[in-house]
Design an enzyme around this catalytic site. Structure first.
Site, short mmCIF file in Angstrom:
data_model
loop_
_atom_site.label_atom_id
_atom_site.label_comp_id
_atom_site.label_asym_id
_atom_site.label_seq_id
_atom_site.Cartn_x
_atom_site.Cartn_y
_atom_site.Cartn_z
CD GLU A 1 -13.74 4.51 -16.00
OE1 GLU A 1 -14.29 4.51 -14.89
OE2 GLU A 1 -13.82 3.55 -16.81
CB SER B 1 -13.48 -6.14 -21.50
OG SER B 1 -13.80 -4.85 -21.97
P1 PGA Z 1 -14.68 -3.05 -17.18
O1 PGA Z 1 -13.96 -2.01 -16.21
O2 PGA Z 1 -14.57 -4.41 -16.53
O3 PGA Z 1 -16.10 -2.58 -17.30
O4 PGA Z 1 -13.94 -3.02 -18.49
C1 PGA Z 1 -12.85 -2.35 -15.45
C2 PGA Z 1 -12.38 -1.17 -14.63
O5 PGA Z 1 -12.46 -0.04 -15.12
O6 PGA Z 1 -11.94 -1.33 -13.48
#
Ligand code: PGA
Length: 264
Positions: free
Chosen positions: A97, A213
């Protein structure tokens, strides 16, 4: 044997009240449990309050990002010196991100890793390919390149201090999980790359986590693979009942591995 590590990446979620409630529950849950390392990475503004709550516990606290300068005219950024003051011991760097939304490059991530090491933080170095790259069969090349760029100019003893998280972007927050087999394959390749840039003993020590996830209902499938040393957990880390089950799965896999390596 590498100790399993479960890290909660809270991202930009929870109110301060909810955050306190969650860490009190986690602290209580973790009492007397030491077979898995556990950390939470809350938003910056909660770090001081939460690190005070967690200081007499076995739960580590980390930040989700950090700038690579000690001080100066960098509006909106947080320096390693500031994080040190809050008793933060680890920092997530290069999360997809940050790379995608805030345009962080491999070079930025490399600078941040070096800075984090200089200040004695445990960097949680994130890598992972997007959906197109995987579809084109280029996931391994992509991730290998991210690793090489991220650890550029690091000494072997610095590489040893890293935690690496393989997080395929298409699996983050989407509910689409990368299979344990596919994740283990990439993680094995990462370990080989680390070995090339340091040595076998260091490559065997560095913990490499899967992320994307993770849920209590699917993590069993990942944690049973020998190269997957734990998880970087996003959404699920916000729900105590679920996150604690993920920790239990990691601890159970440690016990299983121990029995396998020491048959009675
Ligand atoms: P998520 O995010 O478990 O919500 O998929 C994992 C992360 O971005 O570290």
């Amino acid at each position: 044997m590498r100790k399993k590590f479960i890290i909660g990446n809270w991202k930009m979620n929870l109110t301060l009240g909810e955050a306190q409630d969650l860490v009190f529950k986690l602290k209580n849950f973790m009492k007397g449990k030491n077979s898995t390392d556990v950390a939470v990475c809350p938003p910056y503004t909660y770090l001081l309050t939460l690190s005070n709550i967690l200081k007499d516990s076995n739960i580590l606290i980390g930040a989700q990002n950090m700038f690579h300068k000690e001080e100066g005219a960098f509006t909106g950024e947080i320096s390693p010196v500031m994080l040190k003051d809050l008793n933060v011991i680890m920092v997530i760097l290069g999360h997809s991100e940050r790379r995608q939304i805030f345009h962080e490059t491999d070079q930025d991530v490399n600078l941040k890793i070096k800075c984090a090491l200089k200040f004695g933080f445990m960097p949680v170095f994130c890598v992972g390919e997007d959906f197109n790259t995987r579809e084109k069969g280029k996931a391994e090349d992509w991730v290998k390149n991210q690793i090489l760029e991220g650890i550029k100019d690091l000494k072997a003893e610095e590489i040893e201090k890293l935690i690496i998280a393989y997080e395929p972007i298409w699996a983050i927050g989407t509910g689409k999980i990368c299979s344990g087999e596919d994740a283990n394959k990439i993680i094995k390749m990462i370990r080989e790359t680390i070995k090339l840039k340091s040595n076998d003993s260091i490559a065997q020590k560095v913990r490499i986590l899967y992320g994307g996830s993770i849920k209590a209902s699917n993590f069993q499938e990942h944690i049973k693979y020998p190269d997957i040393d734990g998880g970087l957990v996003g959404g699920t880390s916000l729900i105590f009942e679920e996150f604690s089950k993920v920790i239990d799965l990691a601890s159970a896999s440690n016990v299983h591995a121990l029995h396998q390596s020491h048959p009675v």
